[in-house]
Design an enzyme around this catalytic site. Structure first.
Site, short mmCIF file in Angstrom:
data_model
loop_
_atom_site.label_atom_id
_atom_site.label_comp_id
_atom_site.label_asym_id
_atom_site.label_seq_id
_atom_site.Cartn_x
_atom_site.Cartn_y
_atom_site.Cartn_z
N SER A 91 0.78 -1.24 0.00
CA SER A 91 0.00 0.00 0.00
C SER A 91 0.81 1.28 0.00
O SER A 91 0.24 2.36 -0.15
CB SER A 91 -0.96 0.01 1.19
N PHE A 154 -11.23 -11.81 -1.24
CA PHE A 154 -10.73 -12.76 -0.26
C PHE A 154 -11.86 -13.19 0.65
O PHE A 154 -12.42 -12.39 1.40
CB PHE A 154 -9.62 -12.13 0.59
N TYR A 192 -10.73 2.96 5.41
CA TYR A 192 -9.69 2.50 4.51
C TYR A 192 -10.28 1.57 3.45
O TYR A 192 -10.95 0.59 3.78
CB TYR A 192 -8.62 1.77 5.29
#
Length: 386
Positions: A91, A154, A192
């Site tokens: 990131s 995921f 986020y």
């Protein structure tokens, strides 16, 4: 990928057992200095926290630079960790993407407060999402309310291993994210989301009519002469230069799995880049020093909002693709951090010239492991003991 989300998915209740190869390949720094607090912390990341290997780059306020290593770079062949080896920086890529967007703002080609819909017509729509109500600034600030595609792609920690060679196109990730409802109305909270920076990358490509990786290379990597930092090509799964192996353990006590060979496309403009500790630190030194942006865009970059949960502990605020941390020794430092299969990096830089990057060759699977990496960076800047 997410600075915390991927690692947090692996955090278990206990710590992986101490490493038997704690100090065998430690390096006290390229200037040959004594084993200092940073080296002690780096050794502890191996002997106490259980990471296979660790490497770091530190710059003191006076300009002295030092490299450190600990552990081994390959669990099978027992090779030492290469000093300043290449790692996937996850990131931290977001900060590079934010700089390119802000440079285009400074050139009058992007309106920071313009709606996403203007640049990407019809992309952010449906299921409660409305690109006319989300601004470019909110993407970079993580206040858009858009859900994170990681949470769709995921379904569990095992996917980090099983899907490591899967190739993802950016629109596929955005479309996956939008199958979930918004996390909150745009501008009302901080949250986020990797989706924000994939959209930012798509905006760059729409405006410039060139790939985001090329823009990052031409605007940042080449001007800063970052020779070991690069944007992997489509389908490129191996690291190009000298590097340690990267590992993943799904739970405390579970053996490490080598995941060095993987497709980083899942990160794209949110997490695809490869760099070294020295070069990542050089980038953040240049950014915090005001050498990459015009004054108005630098001010925008460093205008922050509270960022609860950015890390497990500490006072963080988030600007535009960069986080501000209140140091325990006084003052603030700026950085981001990144997690991706095989590697975690944490980094901070101050405006008085101090900076540090720490990389470990495995994703943490306990809160202790997460905290230990952050503490090592903090020690490098504040000079505190263990």
């Amino acid at each position: 990928m997410a600075a915390v989300a991927v690692a947090a998915a692996l955090v278990g209740a206990a710590l992986t057992g101490p490493s038997a190869f704690a100090d065998s390949d430690s390096d006290s720094g390229r200037h040959g200095g004594p084993r200092d607090a940073v080296q002690q912390h780096l050794d502890g990341l191996v002997s106490e926290s259980g990471f296979p290997g660790a490497l770091a780059s530190v710059r003191e306020a006076g300009g002295r630079e030092r490299d450190y290593t600990a552990g081994v770079g390959d669990l099978q062949k027992r090779r030492p960790v290469p000093r300043d080896g290449q790692v996937r920086i996850g990131s931290n890529t977001k900060t590079f993407t934010a700089v390119v967007v802000l440079q285009l703002v400074g050139e009058g080609r992007i309106d920071l407060d313009g709606p996403v819909e203007h640049y990407l017509p019809g992309v952010v729509r449906g299921n409660g999402h409305d690109g006319t109500k989300i601004t470019v600034r909110q993407l970079l600030q993580q206040t858009s309310g858009l859900p994170d595609y990681d949470n769709v792609v995921f379904t569990g920690p095992q996917d980090l291993i099983d899907k490591r060679s899967a190739y993802y196109q950016p629109r596929r990730m955005v479309d996956a994210a939008l199958t979930n409802a918004p996390d909150f109305p745009p501008g009302e909270k901080w949250g986020y989301s990797n989706t924000n920076f994939v959209l930012a990358g798509l905006i760059v490509e729409q405006v410039t009519e060139r790939p985001i990786g090329e823009e990052i290379t031409n605007r940042i990597i080449q001007p800063l002469k970052l020779r070991d930092t690069y944007w992997p090509g489509v389908g490129e799964q191996r690291l190009r230069g000298t590097h340690p192996q990267g590992y993943l353990s799904l739970a405390p006590g579970v053996p490490w799995v080598d995941v060095t060979v993987m497709d980083p496309s899942l990160g794209w403009a949110a997490g695809q880049l490869v760099s070294t500790p020295d070069e990542l630190r050089t980038f953040f030194d240049a950014l915090v020093g005001g050498r990459l942006l015009k004054p108005a865009q630098q001010a925008a970059l460093m205008t922050t909002v509270p960022a609860p949960g950015f890390e497990l502990a500490g006072e963080y605020a988030y600007g535009l693709g960069v986080a501000r941390y209140e140091l325990p020794c006084g003052g603030y430092a700026w950085g981001h951090g990144g997690d991706i299969q095989g590697f975690q990096t944490r980094n901070l830089a101050t405006q008085d010239g101090r900076s540090a990057v720490v990389a470990v060759t495995g994703l943490p699977n306990s809160e202790q492991m997460l905290a230990a990496v952050n503490k090592t960076v903090e020690t490098a800047l504040c000079g505190t003991g263990r």
